[in-house]
Design a protein around this motif. Sequence first.
Motif, short mmCIF file in Angstrom:
data_model
loop_
_atom_site.label_atom_id
_atom_site.label_comp_id
_atom_site.label_asym_id
_atom_site.label_seq_id
_atom_site.Cartn_x
_atom_site.Cartn_y
_atom_site.Cartn_z
N LEU A 189 -6.54 -30.78 -55.40
CA LEU A 189 -6.17 -31.41 -54.13
C LEU A 189 -4.97 -32.33 -54.31
O LEU A 189 -4.07 -32.37 -53.47
CB LEU A 189 -7.35 -32.22 -53.59
N LEU A 190 -4.96 -33.06 -55.43
CA LEU A 190 -3.83 -33.95 -55.70
C LEU A 190 -2.54 -33.14 -55.79
O LEU A 190 -1.52 -33.51 -55.21
CB LEU A 190 -4.07 -34.71 -57.00
N GLN A 191 -2.61 -32.02 -56.50
CA GLN A 191 -1.40 -31.19 -56.63
C GLN A 191 -0.99 -30.62 -55.28
O GLN A 191 0.19 -30.50 -54.98
CB GLN A 191 -1.63 -30.08 -57.66
N TRP A 192 -1.98 -30.27 -54.46
CA TRP A 192 -1.64 -29.79 -53.12
C TRP A 192 -0.90 -30.88 -52.34
O TRP A 192 0.10 -30.63 -51.68
CB TRP A 192 -2.92 -29.37 -52.37
N LEU A 193 -1.39 -32.13 -52.45
CA LEU A 193 -0.71 -33.24 -51.75
C LEU A 193 0.71 -33.41 -52.27
O LEU A 193 1.64 -33.65 -51.50
CB LEU A 193 -1.49 -34.54 -51.95
N VAL A 194 0.86 -33.31 -53.56
CA VAL A 194 2.18 -33.44 -54.16
C VAL A 194 3.09 -32.31 -53.67
O VAL A 194 4.25 -32.54 -53.32
CB VAL A 194 2.06 -33.44 -55.70
N PHE A 195 2.53 -31.08 -53.64
CA PHE A 195 3.30 -29.96 -53.10
C PHE A 195 3.76 -30.27 -51.68
O PHE A 195 4.94 -30.08 -51.33
CB PHE A 195 2.43 -28.69 -53.10
N GLU A 196 2.87 -30.76 -50.85
CA GLU A 196 3.21 -31.06 -49.46
C GLU A 196 4.28 -32.14 -49.36
O GLU A 196 5.18 -32.06 -48.54
CB GLU A 196 1.95 -31.49 -48.70
N THR A 206 -5.79 -31.25 -43.82
CA THR A 206 -5.08 -30.02 -44.17
C THR A 206 -3.94 -29.69 -43.21
O THR A 206 -2.87 -29.29 -43.62
CB THR A 206 -6.05 -28.84 -44.26
N LEU A 207 -4.18 -29.85 -41.92
CA LEU A 207 -3.12 -29.46 -40.99
C LEU A 207 -1.96 -30.45 -41.00
O LEU A 207 -0.82 -30.06 -40.83
CB LEU A 207 -3.68 -29.32 -39.58
N ARG A 208 -2.25 -31.69 -41.17
CA ARG A 208 -1.20 -32.69 -41.12
C ARG A 208 -1.20 -33.47 -42.42
O ARG A 208 -1.75 -34.55 -42.51
CB ARG A 208 -1.40 -33.64 -39.93
N SER A 209 -0.59 -32.89 -43.40
CA SER A 209 -0.57 -33.55 -44.69
C SER A 209 0.36 -34.76 -44.62
O SER A 209 1.35 -34.76 -43.89
CB SER A 209 -0.11 -32.57 -45.76
N PRO A 210 0.04 -35.80 -45.38
CA PRO A 210 0.82 -37.05 -45.33
C PRO A 210 2.30 -36.82 -45.60
O PRO A 210 3.15 -37.54 -45.08
CB PRO A 210 0.19 -37.90 -46.43
N GLY A 211 2.62 -35.82 -46.42
CA GLY A 211 4.01 -35.57 -46.76
C GLY A 211 4.89 -35.39 -45.54
O GLY A 211 6.07 -35.77 -45.52
N ARG A 212 4.31 -34.80 -44.48
CA ARG A 212 5.07 -34.61 -43.25
C ARG A 212 5.53 -35.96 -42.69
O ARG A 212 6.66 -36.10 -42.22
CB ARG A 212 4.18 -33.89 -42.24
N PHE A 213 4.65 -36.94 -42.74
CA PHE A 213 4.96 -38.23 -42.11
C PHE A 213 5.80 -39.12 -43.03
O PHE A 213 6.66 -39.85 -42.55
CB PHE A 213 3.68 -38.93 -41.68
N THR A 214 5.54 -39.05 -44.34
CA THR A 214 6.38 -39.86 -45.22
C THR A 214 7.83 -39.34 -45.16
O THR A 214 8.78 -40.14 -45.16
CB THR A 214 5.86 -39.85 -46.68
N ALA A 215 8.00 -38.01 -45.05
CA ALA A 215 9.35 -37.46 -44.94
C ALA A 215 10.01 -37.90 -43.63
O ALA A 215 11.17 -38.32 -43.60
CB ALA A 215 9.31 -35.94 -45.03
#
Lengths: 271, 271, 363, 363
Positions: free
Chosen positions: C67-74, C244-253
Amino acid sequence: MMFTLSAEQTDFASVLHDFLKAGGTDLASLGVDQVTDPVDLVVLFEEVGHHAVAGPLVETLAVVPALIGSSGGSSCSVAFPPLLPHAPEADRYLLVDGDTLREATPITELDSVDPTRRLVELTPGPVIATDAPTGRAFDLGVLTTSAQLLGLGRALLEMTTEHAKARTQFGTPIGRFQAVKHHLANVLIGLELARPLVFGAAVTMSARDVSAAKVATSDAAWQAARVALQVHGAIGYTAEHGLGRFLLQTRALRTAWGSPSMHRARVLEAL
Amino acid sequence: MMFTLSAEQTDFASVLHDFLKAGGTDLASLGVDQVTDPVDLVVLFEEVGHHAVAGPLVETLAVVPALIGSSGGSSCSVAFPPLLPHAPEADRYLLVDGDTLREATPITELDSVDPTRRLVELTPGPVIATDAPTGRAFDLGVLTTSAQLLGLGRALLEMTTEHAKARTQFGTPIGRFQAVKHHLANVLIGLELARPLVFGAAVTMSARDVSAAKVATSDAAWQAARVALQVHGAIGYTAEHGLGRFLLQTRALRTAWGSPSMHRARVLEAL
Amino acid sequence: MDLSLDAETLSFQAEVRAWLASHVRSLSSMDTAEGFEEHRAWERSLAAERLSVVSWPAVYGGREASLLQWLVFEEEYHASGAPGRVSQNGIFLLAPTLFAHGTDEQRARILPAMARADEVWAQAWSEPEAGSDLASLRSTATRCDGGWLLRGQKTWSSRAAFADRAFGLFRTGPGERHRGLTYLLFDLRSDGVTVRPIDQLDGEPGFAEIFLDDVFVPDHDVVGEVGDGWRVAMSTAGNERGLTLRSPGRFTAAASRLVELYRKNPDPALRDRVVDAWIGAQAYRLHTYGALASPLSGPAASVTKVFWSELDVALHETALDLLGEVAPGWRDGWLFSLSGPIYAGTNEIQRNVIAERLLGLPR
Amino acid sequence: MDLSLDAETLSFQAEVRAWLASHVRSLSSMDTAEGFEEHRAWERSLAAERLSVVSWPAVYGGREASLLQWLVFEEEYHASGAPGRVSQNGIFLLAPTLFAHGTDEQRARILPAMARADEVWAQAWSEPEAGSDLASLRSTATRCDGGWLLRGQKTWSSRAAFADRAFGLFRTGPGERHRGLTYLLFDLRSDGVTVRPIDQLDGEPGFAEIFLDDVFVPDHDVVGEVGDGWRVAMSTAGNERGLTLRSPGRFTAAASRLVELYRKNPDPALRDRVVDAWIGAQAYRLHTYGALASPLSGPAASVTKVFWSELDVALHETALDLLGEVAPGWRDGWLFSLSGPIYAGTNEIQRNVIAERLLGLPR
């Protein structure tokens, strides 16, 4: 002291409302190009907003006549760079530079928040006047845009209230849910208290009051649009539903004729 | 990566909670003056806030030890003018000026928003050190105040949720009204999302993260206090009800150790 | 507590970052026929690197990433400005349901094709009279030889205008509201299916109505037990609301873009809103890290759904207030943000869930 | 439309301004015994100039000022920094009820004494189990020779700690909730009355509990018909919510103070909140001018009640955020502002009223 509309002004609003509701488009047939009194202009533009009439009406009916006496029957537009660097699309363009007024030509179309409000950049042409009343013209633009926002907000409240009465979910009209009630009550409060600021500004025509009206109507109308979309749900998000036209126009006018931030600065300066 | 509390930390929180709930006051008996790790300090100060413990604990247990190694058993306080020109009342006072640390004496008592948090102005005394780690000490003050706000917010949410279940009006518990539900849901959301910022700041101890935690906890805890008062109604407005103590402490800590505005500026600077 | 990344995750992060840096390009809107196929091709290029579904088992096309790697991917994905995911409804809504309730046969047949975007999936949840009140669905599936016949109407089906297949709930038996529903998969090109695209506020057909007139579904496209569709679907709903649908990476970007925008258009009166957007994105990111040990589900996902959807609106509103009427590069994201507080259960419903199920207030 | 003042109003304004400029002084808190008497003396000095109740008929101590003149008086009063009105509950809540429902005898006996602050009135509406739900009152008035005997308990009675008399609703007959209530006046020093002051957040007894144990009320202190108390009281409630209790002058004066404070402590990030407070006060002022032709009542007063109470909180919060922990001159006003969204019907109730009665949403 008499801070209510006259019977004539109320009648004028009704005539406009009925005309636009019936699908009328030729506003000139109602003599709107003869309207110059700021309070009357507010009455006119509240109905323009109430029906989300598109086009450079603020410029054609309020601002350009204040600059050159009349817009001569064709649609007109005007930019006040650097504050208003671009102008909505029209037949004829003017450009204000301090007290100097010029003809202008469009060069580039810009990517507007509201696709029905096409915006262009202008390049300056020949000088028309060097002592134009540009300050008052600008304030009339701000004032009538505020009135339009008030009308847009009112329309959004009306259509959302109707929807909340008609739409059922969980076996009951959604207007029975306290969350929906409070959303709509907040919209009503915002509009109800913004309204006297617009008429007050029309009476004084001071920069302070005109800017205060723009700030309050921008916030109240945009709150109305947000609540309208939230209460309508997905249906409101479609191009087919009328709501979108009101929402996009509200969003565009919120920052047209100076952003809320700019107008707050102007209010503070005048205090 | 392991962004959850250890079993020891969770146990420490429980011990503190039980001790304070039972009316315990001598925190030193639990060894709190041995706590120096920032994450452990957050655990400690969340419980300090959770029970609205008054007094210069942030200064005595977190800031002064970081400046001079230990607070030596007496209550200590510290000012960082010009940013923090005054200090909460204590037995001993320090004054920070750049990297220079001095003893200080109180001169005037000031009119504090929270009467249980008495504030004094200081006059500088002899220099203690000229290369004190004042930056880290300041950030520890901000961090532990954020943790305290988190605990205050949690207590306010808990007492208000209980009140909403127990208090009936119009023949039903007021917690059944959607307006009350949504108020409390908003409080929970605010606190739940502020919490990881506080622990994240404890891990990195960067100015950016510490300030972000202070901003978020100040807003979330104060929202909790406003909702608490609104849901309690008049009873919450009395000095007899415990709510007032939490509310006033929250309001004071919101602007203590730097206002939200100052901390937002610090976040932006670091981005 | 520890926020550092392990060596394996750091190396994965470096690989993803490098690949994206050399492959990301700008595509047409996925809500046009042409753009849809460009996005399908992009998904295939991701799949070729086993980057389309990093957390899935290798047998279905994934890398079994944590899951951590998935978050990093996102985070890397969104920071790179890579295209939107045309397969997201399948990957984030249907796939978790198949992992939890599907058969091995279904997983083997459906998931690899989804990972390669050979089949792009649309959701078919809502109906005209069932928006927030999903339990009031009326479309039916009637038993027939070897399967089921679907009748009725679905609406607000994201991606349905150009997608291949769809998933939804249908009434298969007696019982009211939550009872008697079955989770079914169907082909959008079957006989009896009529798809009518609906233009959104941005003028593009982001969703569609689906009219179903005796559409055949074979038995192997029933997910879970017949009549158990509500329970099966709710695991998907949790995913939609959750991370899953709205991963944090979307918002940090997006928050980083907003900070850049502010530096170019500084208006001190809007400073706090800019900083709050950044803080909010960071809060959501750290909150998600905290949830890695015990992933969010049900009512806890309602908390994040309200938070990210309102953060997204506030963030984009701030950008528009900074830019004024001419907001190149922000308009589409802004319009999309406005739908966040509505879809996947309105925020009003989510707040009820939070109050009743997390705080225990009476229903 | 015309916002100018007529010659008579201008001359009245000048007189009021001049008198206040030479008489306003700072008093101790009216929630202390000593401060209460200082405020009573101040009321008497106002009354001596016929300035305590300018809109009342001359026979009761007023000047028969128009509503516009009353607004002008209030603007001048608050702008001058004059003391709070210890008689306000009588003047703004009881007096309008007596004008509408009292007898000539009651008006002649009660109003002049109220105007001179010889009698200061407290309200006795709420009971421990009846806050927002006023119709669930339990205190009773039982018929006796020549009058009524009151039994029960009232709470949150503003001013009751030091006032002379009080007004409230009591159950006099059968019927539930709104039925069978009667509006009665009673003496706080009568036999059987026990007043227990309640300290507020600011540490001062701004309200009190009143315990009533067979307290005699003569027949001439019944207002309106026996059993008609709900209807009689509602006219007062409208006044409490509407313009009389919270005249715009209070907020325009506070907003001006806030602008001054901002100029001394400029923080650009708080600029918008300062300006919005000023705009809000101005909006409320103009809204009130607009209502002069047809004064607000009922649900329209709910609109202004929500508006001014939230404006007041926002204004004072902004002052505290500008000042930080040490906020001399603002703390008391801030604490008082926090009670605004609660008293006179919580803002939650007011929003229900607005939605149901002004927008027609279903109950």
